[in-house]
Design an enzyme around this catalytic site. Sequence first.
Site, mmCIF file in Angstrom:
data_model
loop_
_atom_site.group_PDB
_atom_site.id
_atom_site.type_symbol
_atom_site.label_atom_id
_atom_site.label_comp_id
_atom_site.label_asym_id
_atom_site.label_seq_id
_atom_site.Cartn_x
_atom_site.Cartn_y
_atom_site.Cartn_z
ATOM 1 N N GLY A 1 0.824 -1.200 0.000
ATOM 2 C CA GLY A 1 0.000 0.000 0.000
ATOM 3 C C GLY A 1 0.857 1.249 0.000
ATOM 4 O O GLY A 1 0.488 2.285 0.542
ATOM 5 N N GLY B 1 -1.327 7.379 1.104
ATOM 6 C CA GLY B 1 -1.718 7.258 2.499
ATOM 7 C C GLY B 1 -0.581 7.010 3.462
ATOM 8 O O GLY B 1 0.523 7.552 3.319
ATOM 9 N N ASP C 1 -0.869 -7.273 -6.531
ATOM 10 C CA ASP C 1 -2.142 -7.403 -5.826
ATOM 11 C C ASP C 1 -1.888 -8.303 -4.626
ATOM 12 O O ASP C 1 -1.685 -9.504 -4.778
ATOM 13 C CB ASP C 1 -3.194 -8.014 -6.753
ATOM 14 C CG ASP C 1 -4.553 -8.196 -6.073
ATOM 15 O OD1 ASP C 1 -4.656 -7.905 -4.863
ATOM 16 O OD2 ASP C 1 -5.495 -8.629 -6.760
ATOM 17 N N SER D 1 -3.222 -2.421 11.736
ATOM 18 C CA SER D 1 -4.598 -2.798 12.042
ATOM 19 C C SER D 1 -5.412 -1.511 12.146
ATOM 20 O O SER D 1 -5.264 -0.611 11.320
ATOM 21 C CB SER D 1 -4.627 -3.617 13.334
ATOM 22 O OG SER D 1 -5.950 -3.970 13.680
ATOM 23 N N TYR E 1 -15.335 -4.032 7.753
ATOM 24 C CA TYR E 1 -13.943 -3.611 7.942
ATOM 25 C C TYR E 1 -13.358 -4.057 9.276
ATOM 26 O O TYR E 1 -12.238 -4.595 9.329
ATOM 27 C CB TYR E 1 -13.892 -2.088 7.822
ATOM 28 C CG TYR E 1 -12.531 -1.459 8.014
ATOM 29 C CD1 TYR E 1 -11.532 -1.611 7.070
ATOM 30 C CD2 TYR E 1 -12.266 -0.667 9.139
ATOM 31 C CE1 TYR E 1 -10.294 -0.998 7.226
ATOM 32 C CE2 TYR E 1 -11.040 -0.050 9.299
ATOM 33 C CZ TYR E 1 -10.059 -0.220 8.346
ATOM 34 O OH TYR E 1 -8.842 0.389 8.517
ATOM 35 N N LYS F 1 -9.640 -6.166 10.490
ATOM 36 C CA LYS F 1 -8.568 -5.575 11.279
ATOM 37 C C LYS F 1 -8.386 -6.307 12.609
ATOM 38 O O LYS F 1 -7.258 -6.420 13.118
ATOM 39 C CB LYS F 1 -8.853 -4.090 11.519
ATOM 40 C CG LYS F 1 -8.769 -3.256 10.251
ATOM 41 C CD LYS F 1 -7.368 -3.319 9.627
ATOM 42 C CE LYS F 1 -7.190 -2.377 8.467
ATOM 43 N NZ LYS F 1 -5.816 -2.391 7.929
#
Length: 270
Positions: free
Chosen positions: A17, A21, A71, A149, A163, A167
């Site tokens: 990722g 972010g 991915d 998390s 979601y 987590k």
Amino acid sequence: MVMKSNVFSQKHVLITGGSSGIGLAVAKQLVQKGAHVHLFARREQALEEARLLLEEYRFSPDQVIHTISVDVSSSDQVTRQINALAEKYGAPDILINSAGITYPGLFQDLGLEIFEEIIRVNYLGCIYMCKAVAKGMISRGSGVIVNISSLVCVVPLYGYSAYAPSKSAISSFSDVLRSEMSPFGIHVATVLPGDVRTPQLEFETPLKPHVTRTLARLANVIPAEKVAQDILDGISRKKAVIIPGFDASLIYHLRFLLGGSFMFILDLLT
């Protein structure tokens, strides 16, 4: 220019990722500290934009800034790319699992495909990455694994039925992995951020039910740069649980201090 860190200088750090972010914010600070950074993400254009941005923060010309389109929900892709990376650079010194997606909404309105995709990306993606790097770290006798998390795994927030469990699974997995990896010299840390100012937050905010948006106002949204700083500080201090920001830390400790009363208060607020 930021001074080199004895902890991160010349370390090979793999970040999932990493094109936006929290992942990108961590990457920027690591590049400033002299680390070699390898970014995993799906979108090639976003990865290229991230690479160009990181070039501006480069500490020295010999640093590796490497991007790979992967991915993480595909075990085959993860294994293939990790093996190729290890052949050239060895097992990463640090793995930061930041890849994740969310889709808030009421349970009765969310399709099963949303639950399935979130579990594949958030939880299984984390498992695949850890599995792919563990053997190399064990052989070397050192390494750091950081799994991001969320605070919602300890504070069950209205609207996050898809979601929050993903987590929670990451947190539980990380606790077990920490105990199993410690004898091999591998440190495992879990990060529990609240709302962070990222593109993901911009995406999910319009989807939040009214109650979710109201509850979210109880804590401040913190910059991704602050989360990144706290993550790197936590790694340096070998913390098992990293909670970025004062508000998130306060809520985390109140949850356990108040016990059942906390849930009663949360129910009143909804």
